[in-house]
Design a protein around this motif. Structure first.
Motif, short mmCIF file in Angstrom:
data_model
loop_
_atom_site.label_atom_id
_atom_site.label_comp_id
_atom_site.label_asym_id
_atom_site.label_seq_id
_atom_site.Cartn_x
_atom_site.Cartn_y
_atom_site.Cartn_z
N ALA A 124 0.84 -1.20 0.00
CA ALA A 124 0.00 0.00 0.00
C ALA A 124 0.87 1.25 0.00
O ALA A 124 0.55 2.25 -0.63
N HIS A 125 2.00 1.18 0.72
CA HIS A 125 2.88 2.33 0.87
C HIS A 125 4.25 1.82 1.32
O HIS A 125 4.34 0.94 2.17
N ALA A 126 5.30 2.37 0.73
CA ALA A 126 6.66 2.01 1.16
C ALA A 126 7.51 3.28 1.25
O ALA A 126 7.25 4.26 0.54
N GLU A 127 8.49 3.23 2.12
CA GLU A 127 9.43 4.33 2.29
C GLU A 127 10.84 3.77 2.15
O GLU A 127 11.19 2.79 2.81
N LEU A 128 11.62 4.38 1.26
CA LEU A 128 12.99 3.95 1.01
C LEU A 128 13.92 5.11 1.29
O LEU A 128 13.59 6.26 1.00
N VAL A 129 15.09 4.82 1.84
CA VAL A 129 16.05 5.87 2.17
C VAL A 129 17.36 5.66 1.43
O VAL A 129 17.75 4.53 1.11
N LEU A 130 18.02 6.78 1.18
CA LEU A 130 19.36 6.81 0.62
C LEU A 130 20.05 7.99 1.27
O LEU A 130 19.61 9.14 1.10
N ASP A 131 21.08 7.70 2.05
CA ASP A 131 21.77 8.74 2.80
C ASP A 131 20.74 9.46 3.67
O ASP A 131 20.04 8.82 4.44
N THR A 132 20.57 10.77 3.52
CA THR A 132 19.61 11.50 4.34
C THR A 132 18.28 11.73 3.62
O THR A 132 17.38 12.35 4.17
N GLY A 133 18.14 11.21 2.40
CA GLY A 133 16.92 11.40 1.62
C GLY A 133 15.96 10.24 1.75
O GLY A 133 16.33 9.14 2.15
N MET A 134 14.72 10.50 1.42
CA MET A 134 13.69 9.46 1.46
C MET A 134 12.73 9.65 0.29
O MET A 134 12.40 10.78 -0.07
N ILE A 135 12.31 8.54 -0.30
CA ILE A 135 11.22 8.54 -1.27
C ILE A 135 10.11 7.66 -0.73
O ILE A 135 10.33 6.82 0.14
N MET A 136 8.93 7.86 -1.26
CA MET A 136 7.79 7.01 -0.94
C MET A 136 7.29 6.40 -2.24
O MET A 136 7.46 6.99 -3.31
N LEU A 137 6.71 5.22 -2.14
CA LEU A 137 6.17 4.61 -3.34
C LEU A 137 4.98 3.73 -3.02
O LEU A 137 4.76 3.34 -1.88
N GLY A 138 4.23 3.45 -4.06
CA GLY A 138 3.08 2.59 -3.96
C GLY A 138 2.74 2.06 -5.34
O GLY A 138 3.47 2.30 -6.30
N GLY A 139 1.63 1.37 -5.43
CA GLY A 139 1.23 0.78 -6.70
C GLY A 139 0.31 1.68 -7.48
O GLY A 139 -0.16 2.70 -7.01
N ARG A 140 0.08 1.27 -8.71
CA ARG A 140 -0.90 1.93 -9.56
C ARG A 140 -1.64 0.86 -10.32
O ARG A 140 -1.09 -0.18 -10.66
#
Length: 122
Positions: free
Chosen positions: A40-56
């Motif tokens: 439903a929702h995911a959060e991924l990090v790289l260094d100090t940044g973060m993205i969110m993702l989900g399906g479509r």
């Protein structure tokens, strides 16, 4: 503290989570499942940044290289590009030096989203 969180939609969020880790070095921060077991929702990090993702539910058109891009600062552009290439990323712009002192490259992910990586840190 983070204040901007780019959000991506993928046709297969679980595959995207794995691929973004292998290609671009993201780590899973959280994955929240829907009752049917899909992401439903995911959060991924790289260094100090973060993205969110989900399906479509439906396929999105592939964005043009200049429609938009997310810029991610990385310490070693050439090594990062090699990792992305090895994971199957389409390199849309090979590593190059900018006139403002950064080294950058651009790539598409498995769903065609454009990502820019470089050493520039404003």
């Amino acid at each position: 503290m983070r204040t901007i969180y780019p959000i991506f939609r993928y046709s297969d969020p679980r595959a995207a989570i794995d691929w973004l880790g292998a290609a671009f070095g993201f780590r899973v921060h959280a994955v929240h499942e829907a009752p049917d077991g899909t992401v439903a929702h995911a959060e991924l990090v790289l260094d100090t940044g973060m993205i969110m993702l989900g399906g479509r539910a439906d396929a999105a058109p592939r964005p043009a290289d200049d429609d938009w891009s997310v810029y991610v600062a990385v310490p070693d552009v050439d090594a990062h590009c090699a990792q992305a290439r090895a994971a199957g990323a389409e390199i849309t712009r090979e590593p190059y030096n900018t006139d403002y002192g950064s080294r950058d490259y651009a790539a598409r992910d498995l769903d065609g989203n454009v990502w820019s990586f470089g050493t520039y840190r404003p």
